[in-house]
Write a protein that holds these residues in place. Structure first.
Motif, PDB file in Angstrom:
ATOM      1  N   TYR A   1       0.791  -1.251  -0.267  1.00  0.00           N
ATOM      2  CA  TYR A   1       0.000   0.082   0.029  1.00  0.00           C
ATOM      3  C   TYR A   1       0.780   1.152  -0.025  1.00  0.00           C
ATOM      4  O   TYR A   1       1.935   1.155   0.342  1.00  0.00           O
ATOM      5  CB  TYR A   1      -1.033   0.048   1.301  1.00  0.00           C
ATOM      6  CG  TYR A   1      -0.404  -0.008   2.528  1.00  0.00           C
ATOM      7  CD1 TYR A   1       0.234   1.147   3.358  1.00  0.00           C
ATOM      8  CD2 TYR A   1      -0.170  -1.325   3.206  1.00  0.00           C
ATOM      9  CE1 TYR A   1       0.914   1.218   4.443  1.00  0.00           C
ATOM     10  CE2 TYR A   1       0.465  -1.304   4.608  1.00  0.00           C
ATOM     11  CZ  TYR A   1       1.034  -0.037   5.002  1.00  0.00           C
ATOM     12  OH  TYR A   1       1.628  -0.064   6.188  1.00  0.00           O
TER      13      TYR A   1
ATOM     14  N   LEU B   1     -11.145   6.115   1.574  1.00  0.00           N
ATOM     15  CA  LEU B   1     -11.543   4.934   1.002  1.00  0.00           C
ATOM     16  C   LEU B   1     -12.107   5.231  -0.540  1.00  0.00           C
ATOM     17  O   LEU B   1     -11.923   4.464  -1.451  1.00  0.00           O
ATOM     18  CB  LEU B   1     -12.667   4.174   1.787  1.00  0.00           C
ATOM     19  CG  LEU B   1     -13.422   3.083   1.231  1.00  0.00           C
ATOM     20  CD1 LEU B   1     -12.305   1.800   0.856  1.00  0.00           C
ATOM     21  CD2 LEU B   1     -14.703   2.486   2.137  1.00  0.00           C
TER      22      LEU B   1
ATOM     23  N   LYS C   1      -9.563   5.164  -3.156  1.00  0.00           N
ATOM     24  CA  LYS C   1      -9.331   3.934  -3.465  1.00  0.00           C
ATOM     25  C   LYS C   1     -10.067   3.325  -4.445  1.00  0.00           C
ATOM     26  O   LYS C   1      -9.894   2.778  -5.394  1.00  0.00           O
ATOM     27  CB  LYS C   1      -8.859   2.965  -2.342  1.00  0.00           C
ATOM     28  CG  LYS C   1      -7.808   3.343  -1.587  1.00  0.00           C
ATOM     29  CD  LYS C   1      -7.535   2.159  -0.642  1.00  0.00           C
ATOM     30  CE  LYS C   1      -6.123   2.345  -0.094  1.00  0.00           C
ATOM     31  NZ  LYS C   1      -5.696   1.300   0.948  1.00  0.00           N
TER      32      LYS C   1
ATOM     33  N   VAL D   1     -13.384   1.885   6.834  1.00  0.00           N
ATOM     34  CA  VAL D   1     -12.355   1.743   6.171  1.00  0.00           C
ATOM     35  C   VAL D   1     -12.855   0.366   5.101  1.00  0.00           C
ATOM     36  O   VAL D   1     -11.797  -0.212   4.384  1.00  0.00           O
ATOM     37  CB  VAL D   1     -10.938   1.359   6.829  1.00  0.00           C
ATOM     38  CG1 VAL D   1     -10.664   2.574   7.491  1.00  0.00           C
ATOM     39  CG2 VAL D   1     -10.902  -0.006   7.698  1.00  0.00           C
TER      40      VAL D   1
ATOM     41  N   GLY E   1      -4.101  -1.517  -3.121  1.00  0.00           N
ATOM     42  CA  GLY E   1      -3.530  -1.257  -1.804  1.00  0.00           C
ATOM     43  C   GLY E   1      -4.501  -1.748  -0.695  1.00  0.00           C
ATOM     44  O   GLY E   1      -4.261  -1.536   0.446  1.00  0.00           O
ATOM     45  N   PHE E   2      -5.221  -2.582  -0.927  1.00  0.00           N
ATOM     46  CA  PHE E   2      -6.445  -2.991   0.058  1.00  0.00           C
ATOM     47  C   PHE E   2      -5.732  -4.377   0.786  1.00  0.00           C
ATOM     48  O   PHE E   2      -5.219  -5.193   0.134  1.00  0.00           O
ATOM     49  CB  PHE E   2      -7.534  -3.616  -0.501  1.00  0.00           C
ATOM     50  CG  PHE E   2      -8.330  -2.545  -1.104  1.00  0.00           C
ATOM     51  CD1 PHE E   2      -9.091  -1.514  -0.290  1.00  0.00           C
ATOM     52  CD2 PHE E   2      -8.862  -2.669  -2.333  1.00  0.00           C
ATOM     53  CE1 PHE E   2      -9.928  -0.379  -0.779  1.00  0.00           C
ATOM     54  CE2 PHE E   2      -9.616  -1.323  -2.738  1.00  0.00           C
ATOM     55  CZ  PHE E   2     -10.085  -0.366  -2.056  1.00  0.00           C
ATOM     56  N   SER E   3      -5.631  -4.241   2.203  1.00  0.00           N
ATOM     57  CA  SER E   3      -5.006  -5.402   2.953  1.00  0.00           C
ATOM     58  C   SER E   3      -6.000  -6.416   3.439  1.00  0.00           C
ATOM     59  O   SER E   3      -5.830  -7.278   3.741  1.00  0.00           O
ATOM     60  CB  SER E   3      -4.470  -4.825   3.866  1.00  0.00           C
ATOM     61  OG  SER E   3      -5.336  -3.918   4.885  1.00  0.00           O
TER      62      SER E   3
ATOM     63  N   ASP F   1     -11.002  -3.764   2.096  1.00  0.00           N
ATOM     64  CA  ASP F   1     -10.908  -2.879   3.537  1.00  0.00           C
ATOM     65  C   ASP F   1      -9.251  -2.424   3.692  1.00  0.00           C
ATOM     66  O   ASP F   1      -8.324  -3.202   2.952  1.00  0.00           O
ATOM     67  CB  ASP F   1     -11.333  -3.446   4.580  1.00  0.00           C
ATOM     68  CG  ASP F   1     -10.499  -4.782   5.322  1.00  0.00           C
ATOM     69  OD1 ASP F   1      -9.487  -4.543   5.555  1.00  0.00           O
ATOM     70  OD2 ASP F   1     -11.046  -5.866   5.510  1.00  0.00           O
ATOM     71  N   SER F   2      -8.867  -1.489   4.327  1.00  0.00           N
ATOM     72  CA  SER F   2      -7.459  -1.153   4.565  1.00  0.00           C
ATOM     73  C   SER F   2      -7.149  -1.386   6.204  1.00  0.00           C
ATOM     74  O   SER F   2      -6.666  -0.236   6.663  1.00  0.00           O
ATOM     75  CB  SER F   2      -7.384   0.298   4.075  1.00  0.00           C
ATOM     76  OG  SER F   2      -7.580   0.576   2.856  1.00  0.00           O
TER      77      SER F   2
ATOM     78  N   GLN G   1      -3.127  -0.698   6.747  1.00  0.00           N
ATOM     79  CA  GLN G   1      -2.731   0.640   6.542  1.00  0.00           C
ATOM     80  C   GLN G   1      -3.061   1.471   7.277  1.00  0.00           C
ATOM     81  O   GLN G   1      -2.228   2.470   7.931  1.00  0.00           O
ATOM     82  CB  GLN G   1      -3.344   1.044   4.963  1.00  0.00           C
ATOM     83  CG  GLN G   1      -2.616   2.503   4.656  1.00  0.00           C
ATOM     84  CD  GLN G   1      -3.162   2.950   3.310  1.00  0.00           C
ATOM     85  OE1 GLN G   1      -4.126   2.276   2.541  1.00  0.00           O
ATOM     86  NE2 GLN G   1      -2.791   3.841   2.858  1.00  0.00           N
ATOM     87  N   TYR G   2      -4.275   1.487   8.221  1.00  0.00           N
ATOM     88  CA  TYR G   2      -4.604   2.464   9.104  1.00  0.00           C
ATOM     89  C   TYR G   2      -4.610   1.908  10.513  1.00  0.00           C
ATOM     90  O   TYR G   2      -5.324   2.296  11.426  1.00  0.00           O
ATOM     91  CB  TYR G   2      -6.079   3.013   8.872  1.00  0.00           C
ATOM     92  CG  TYR G   2      -5.893   3.896   7.609  1.00  0.00           C
ATOM     93  CD1 TYR G   2      -4.868   4.769   7.173  1.00  0.00           C
ATOM     94  CD2 TYR G   2      -6.783   3.646   6.319  1.00  0.00           C
ATOM     95  CE1 TYR G   2      -4.845   5.325   6.189  1.00  0.00           C
ATOM     96  CE2 TYR G   2      -6.683   4.541   5.290  1.00  0.00           C
ATOM     97  CZ  TYR G   2      -5.568   5.331   5.154  1.00  0.00           C
ATOM     98  OH  TYR G   2      -5.492   5.853   3.748  1.00  0.00           O
TER      99      TYR G   2
END
Length: 256
Positions: free
Chosen positions: A76, A157, A160, A200, A222-224, A237-238, A241-242
């Motif tokens: 990401y 979001l 993205k 997110v 970049g989604f985890s 979702d991210s 990253q957050y």
């Protein structure tokens, strides 16, 4: 390294109840979340390039976060205000997608293209805040973070998802589920730390594309967190990253 996904045996049933619609239809991360206020008609005051730093770089990173990779990759764009190689690569991908010279430098032409994705209320060109509000009428309140933070998370979001939409050939993206208040999330049997309760996460359908196709596109954004593509929507979702909830990559079907 790809980490094996953990089982979520009841998740699909939970989401079906939550949607109520037809199937067709660490610390550094937290600091990054507060580094830039929501922006519309953002006033870029300078050209940004590798080595630049500041709040304007943070905003740039938010807007190119969906261009994290050129192929399936668990990575990401760091939203940390430091313009490094990852940001440069993401800017280049954004520029190529929008017919600009892919030099990795965010000058006037690139900034204008980024601003063309804004709406006056801080949302984006193809997504409205109302699409992401909790289905119980709570708006962005009652989550695991403040309503202000939820709204900012949703804004991030959206960028993205703008990248996902562009990669899908500008096909319409429907948001089946966005933010959920903790009470609504509990009422449908969701996990207490569901990424939806932070703003997110989204469950999306892209017009004319199979869930497998959407999964493959999401692998570059970049989604985890990615739910299996065997259902009729795609969860993204991210979480990493957050720095929310369980800190592990959850691509339920691995790298496709």
């Amino acid at each position: 390294m790809t980490i094996a996904p953990r089982p979520h045996p009841d998740r699909r049933a939970v989401l079906r109840r939550a949607l109520g619609i037809s199937a067709a239809a660490g610390t550094a991360g937290l600091l990054g979340l507060s580094a830039a206020a929501p922006a519309s008609a953002y006033s870029w005051s300078r050209t940004l390039s590798q080595g630049s730093s500041g709040a304007d770089v943070t905003e740039l990173q938010i807007r190119v976060a969906g261009w994290a990779a050129g192929s399936a990759q668990q990575t990401y764009v760091a939203v940390d205000g430091a313009f490094g190689s990852g940001t440069t690569a993401a800017v280049k991908r954004f520029q190529s997608a929008y017919g600009l010279s892919a030099d990795g430098i965010a000058g006037p032409a690139t900034q204008s293209a980024l601003n063309a994705l804004e709406s006056s209320d801080g949302s984006t060109a193809h997504f409205d805040f109302s699409e992401f509000s909790s289905h119980d009428g709570a708006g962005f309140t009652g989550g695991n973070v403040s309503s202000t933070q939820v709204k900012e998370n949703v804004r991030r979001l959206m960028y993205k998802l703008e990248a996902l939409r562009k990669k899908a050939g500008d096909k319409a993206v429907t948001i089946n589920s966005g933010f959920r208040s903790t009470s609504y999330n509990a009422s449908v049997g969701g996990a207490s730390n569901s990424m939806h309760t932070y703003g997110v996460a989204a469950d999306v359908v892209v017009s004319g594309l199979s869930t497998l196709s959407v999964y493959k596109l999401a692998e570059t954004c970049g989604f985890s967190g990615l739910e299996t593509y065997s259902v009729s929507w795609q969860h993204v979702d991210s979480r990493i990253q957050y720095a929310y909830g369980s800190q592990f990559w959850w691509w339920e079907d691995g790298v496709v």
